[in-house]
Design a protein around this motif. Sequence first.
Motif, mmCIF file in Angstrom:
data_model
loop_
_atom_site.group_PDB
_atom_site.id
_atom_site.type_symbol
_atom_site.label_atom_id
_atom_site.label_comp_id
_atom_site.label_asym_id
_atom_site.label_seq_id
_atom_site.Cartn_x
_atom_site.Cartn_y
_atom_site.Cartn_z
ATOM 1 N N LYS A 168 78.834 -7.789 47.864
ATOM 2 C CA LYS A 168 78.392 -7.604 49.271
ATOM 3 C C LYS A 168 79.576 -7.413 50.208
ATOM 4 O O LYS A 168 79.644 -8.010 51.284
ATOM 5 C CB LYS A 168 77.531 -8.799 49.759
ATOM 6 N N ILE A 169 80.511 -6.595 49.722
ATOM 7 C CA ILE A 169 81.679 -6.289 50.556
ATOM 8 C C ILE A 169 81.788 -4.768 50.673
ATOM 9 O O ILE A 169 81.693 -4.053 49.665
ATOM 10 C CB ILE A 169 82.998 -6.816 49.926
ATOM 11 N N GLU A 170 82.008 -4.290 51.884
ATOM 12 C CA GLU A 170 82.251 -2.851 52.063
ATOM 13 C C GLU A 170 83.736 -2.615 52.301
ATOM 14 O O GLU A 170 84.340 -3.253 53.167
ATOM 15 C CB GLU A 170 81.472 -2.336 53.279
ATOM 16 N N ILE A 171 84.304 -1.692 51.497
ATOM 17 C CA ILE A 171 85.639 -1.169 51.835
ATOM 18 C C ILE A 171 85.493 0.352 51.901
ATOM 19 O O ILE A 171 84.468 0.897 51.487
ATOM 20 C CB ILE A 171 86.749 -1.599 50.829
ATOM 21 N N GLY A 172 86.512 1.047 52.389
ATOM 22 C CA GLY A 172 86.401 2.500 52.527
ATOM 23 C C GLY A 172 87.172 3.244 51.452
ATOM 24 O O GLY A 172 88.074 2.700 50.816
#
Length: 375
Positions: free
Chosen positions: A328-332
């Motif tokens: 549940k982590i967003e990175i780009g």
Amino acid sequence: MKNLLEDIEEILLMGPGPSCVPPEVYKALSRKTLGHLDPYFLDIMEELKEMLRRIMNTRNNLTFPISGTGSAGMEAAFVNLVEPGDSVLIIKNGVFGMRMEDVAGRLGAKVDVLEFTWGTPVDLEAVEKKIRQESYRIVAVVHAETSTGVRNPVTEIGTILKGSDSIYLVDTVTSLGGLEIRMDDWNIDVLYSGTQKCLSCPPGLAPLSFSEKAMAKLNGRKTKVPNWYLDLTLIANYWGQNRVYHHTAPVNMLYGLYQALRVIFEEGPEKVFQRHRENHLALIKGLEKLGLKMLVDEPYRLPMLNAVCVPDGVDELSVRRRLRSEFKIEIGGGLGPLAGKIWRIGLMGHTARIENVTRLLMALQEALQESKKVA
Ligand SMILES: Cc1ncc(COP(=O)(O)O)c(C=O)c1O
């Protein structure tokens, strides 16, 4: 029909924006909507303008948020200043410099571009040489190039431009609220930002400020500003003392920004900048322990946007997908020539906390191990 909003998960936003929003700001967004000409709301607008001046370190009268995202701020900056045939220098080393070039070109500017390799900073000697060779009506640069994680030397460019007729335009979409900005001391004439990065408010507003010099260029135009919605001569009549209706202000978004700025001033801007620096250093240390390398050389790294090279044999997208679905982590990911080659890890505003750094490093370690097994 099922209400999709009920199933929105809490995702730790560690990408290039939007960033995590503090509870006080969510609460502010849900306050009762007032009329956009209501006297109580006008008081909120006045305080909001003053807080923006404080975070930008400017005394510019024309300082307020444009209704729209950071790109609306960029568009407003150029559309109000550029007249067909005006010479504009864009100092470019990433996607957002490229966007400036496009915006200025569409307005009929004579655009000159000084380009540097993506992932490296702007070279000051080359800038100085270019500016001495030709006089430009506008010189524009991005402070924090979100596409690469490079911090450009905006103070030094301001020193080079001091005393010249050029209008100095700086994009601070990613830097405002995470790095100190001294608009007046650095001779910046036009500055715009966005709410969803280090200001930790959802996307939707673009704080903007114009110096007297920029106002003189705007007021001296021979042609009308070619865009009605972003025409500052009209919008200033709403944000100034006349309070003339232009468009219906996004009242609740403005509550959100008001509160987001209060949160920053309650902690203290210097402490906020320090928190960004410390968490950036902790992240780098952890990434290096995992054997990962940074794209940008140390002195030019942004604290709020960390560009990490994807190791050989690792599938960039599958790591990002796993972080999102399992942890549940967003990175780009990378943009343009850096697509597939880097991850972009944001430590912006409320996201810049040690517990988030630790959580990401643990998740990344697992995701990398998994990706190596698959390969
Ligand atoms: C440096 C920079 N400028 C401009 C923009 C455009 O802002 P927005 O996407 O809010 O329109 C962004 C967005 O990421 C940015 O990082």
